[in-house]
Design an enzyme around this catalytic site. Sequence first.
Site, short mmCIF file in Angstrom:
data_model
loop_
_atom_site.label_atom_id
_atom_site.label_comp_id
_atom_site.label_asym_id
_atom_site.label_seq_id
_atom_site.Cartn_x
_atom_site.Cartn_y
_atom_site.Cartn_z
N CYS A 174 6.48 32.42 -9.51
CA CYS A 174 7.44 33.52 -9.50
C CYS A 174 6.87 34.76 -10.22
O CYS A 174 6.05 35.46 -9.67
CB CYS A 174 8.77 33.07 -10.07
SG CYS A 174 10.13 34.07 -9.45
N HIS B 230 9.86 28.58 -6.73
CA HIS B 230 9.70 27.64 -7.85
C HIS B 230 9.46 26.22 -7.34
O HIS B 230 10.41 25.44 -7.24
CB HIS B 230 10.96 27.66 -8.72
CG HIS B 230 11.14 28.95 -9.46
ND1 HIS B 230 10.59 29.18 -10.70
CD2 HIS B 230 11.80 30.09 -9.11
CE1 HIS B 230 10.90 30.41 -11.10
NE2 HIS B 230 11.64 30.98 -10.15
N GLU C 186 8.35 23.81 -8.84
CA GLU C 186 8.64 22.81 -9.88
C GLU C 186 10.01 22.15 -9.70
O GLU C 186 10.24 21.06 -10.20
CB GLU C 186 8.53 23.44 -11.28
CG GLU C 186 9.60 24.47 -11.64
CD GLU C 186 9.24 25.91 -11.27
OE1 GLU C 186 8.40 26.10 -10.35
OE2 GLU C 186 9.79 26.85 -11.89
N THR D 213 24.99 2.85 -38.89
CA THR D 213 25.91 2.80 -37.76
C THR D 213 27.16 3.65 -37.96
O THR D 213 27.91 3.88 -37.02
CB THR D 213 26.39 1.35 -37.49
OG1 THR D 213 27.13 0.90 -38.62
CG2 THR D 213 25.23 0.42 -37.21
N ASP E 268 19.78 19.50 -16.76
CA ASP E 268 20.05 18.10 -16.49
C ASP E 268 20.16 17.81 -14.99
O ASP E 268 19.85 16.71 -14.55
CB ASP E 268 21.35 17.65 -17.18
CG ASP E 268 21.08 17.26 -18.62
OD1 ASP E 268 20.03 16.65 -18.89
OD2 ASP E 268 21.91 17.58 -19.49
#
Length: 547
Positions: A393, A524, A526, A195, A78
């Site tokens: 890598c 890396h 990315e 709900t 995250d």
Amino acid sequence: MATRKQRRTKYIFVVGGVMSGVGKGIAASSIGKILQARGLTVTALKIDPYINVDAGTMNPTEHGEVFVLQDGYETDQDMGNYERFMGLSLDRGNYMTTGSVYKSVIDRERNLEYGGRCVEVVPHIPLEVIGRIRAAAKKADADVAIIEIGGTIGEYQNILFLEAVRMMKIERPEDVLVALVSYLPIPGKIGEMKTKPTQYASRTLNSAGLQADIIIARSAVPLDERRKEKIATFCSLRKDSIVSAPDVDSIYDVPLNFEKDHLSDILLKKLGLRARKNTLGDWARVVSRAKKAEKPVRVAVVGKYFKTGDFVLSDVYISVIEALKHAAFAVGRKPELTWIDSEEYENDRKKLAELKGFDGVLIPGGFGSRGVEGKLQAIRFCRENKIPYFGLCYGMQLMVIEYARHVLGLKSANTTEVDPRTKDPVIDILPEQRAKLARKDYGGSMRLGSYTAVIAPKTIAAAAYGASEALERHRHRYEVNPEYVDRIRGAGLVFSGTSPDGTLMEIAELPKSKHPFFLAAQFHPEFQSSLEHPHPLFLAFLKACAK
Ligand code: GLN
């Protein structure tokens, strides 16, 4: 110079209800994005309820990608979403786990810093959490700090974090908001959006002493008025505090969708912040450009952490996938990504021919020996058939091994990670790592975080970066063995990026005259790509794929 008065930071906690994996991280990132677009300075924190001190020791198939911050801290994926959406560069102050919190408290107790008092779970653990949140907000001089609490409310393990929120809210109620990201299922046989689970989630939050200020209602389809009213009534909120968050084709649509329900206005009002002009149009333009791409570009990602039971988990490579998308969009192509388990090539060599059907092949980072021979065969196939290849890598280390074996003729070339007794250790442990492994010092002890690479002129890397240096993030224990560098160079492989002292090989490539794109990086890339700023090496790879 006059220093500006420290802002009074507002705090938005993002918690999850009903079930995990419904996009709390994207919700937190999108809230940050829409507030930035209103001219606010935003920072973000993630709290993970694990005992692991960082995410570096967790198995990728269990926990997904380990995202490395510039300071080398190994964190949850995250954090990557926050950086990509909000253009932030976060550090260890922005991530905490239960383990890291307890560790600080216990270390402090051992140092007599509690002055002989009895150190208790409450209040000392929540106080440590609060201290860290405030410190991160202060460091960023943030108007708003967004804090995502991992897991789902009602889980035993995140209760102390909710306790921290409760304590902050008692102290400054007008500065703290709780956003509950909930899920509304539409059971197949019933066909109606339900709900009730959200009502339970809201009540569970109440029993922790908290009331949701906003409910972000995730579901397959948008929420109708009827459902909004129901949630409002049963969860003690006004209807305009319920935000519809339907499934979307692209995560980058989420901030735009939030604004359809005027979320930034609602948040600003609730936090008592003055509304400023909305600049989210810039983001909307990049997103719509991405959508216009129609012609596909087909990239195969050859890895090994895909299977979890009968399901495929591509979360492990989330930053790689996003970086491929960013670059594909930038070259006007629609990315079509295929996951290939490298072990398939070990069982059936004929299968390799399928790689001809792709515009490019990428091998991401990895550890251990499983699947390695399959990856080596894939690399060889790309080299011999002039299929664009990009290695990250382990993907670079294996590219060097393949080259040493089949071009240089060192048949037993290997990495000591796979074969500690190999005759030709072309990839070997980094000297400082050898001692760490001997001490069983595994956690947070790899070569981690940002290091500068010097880029050799007139190479593919130099053309991609348009610069003579690059600052990139690392996470590895092994390296190209310096004793083999001259021989490998002699055989034609170019080391186009090295550490400033020239000892560590950071980028390897074949010249354009020999191959359309055969390049790999020890770092890396990315981790530093975003929709708004695709990474230069990914861009170069995708350009080669699109040709
Ligand atoms: N296993 C290799 C090393 O430790 C590569 C690591 C990686 O791909 N992140 O050096």
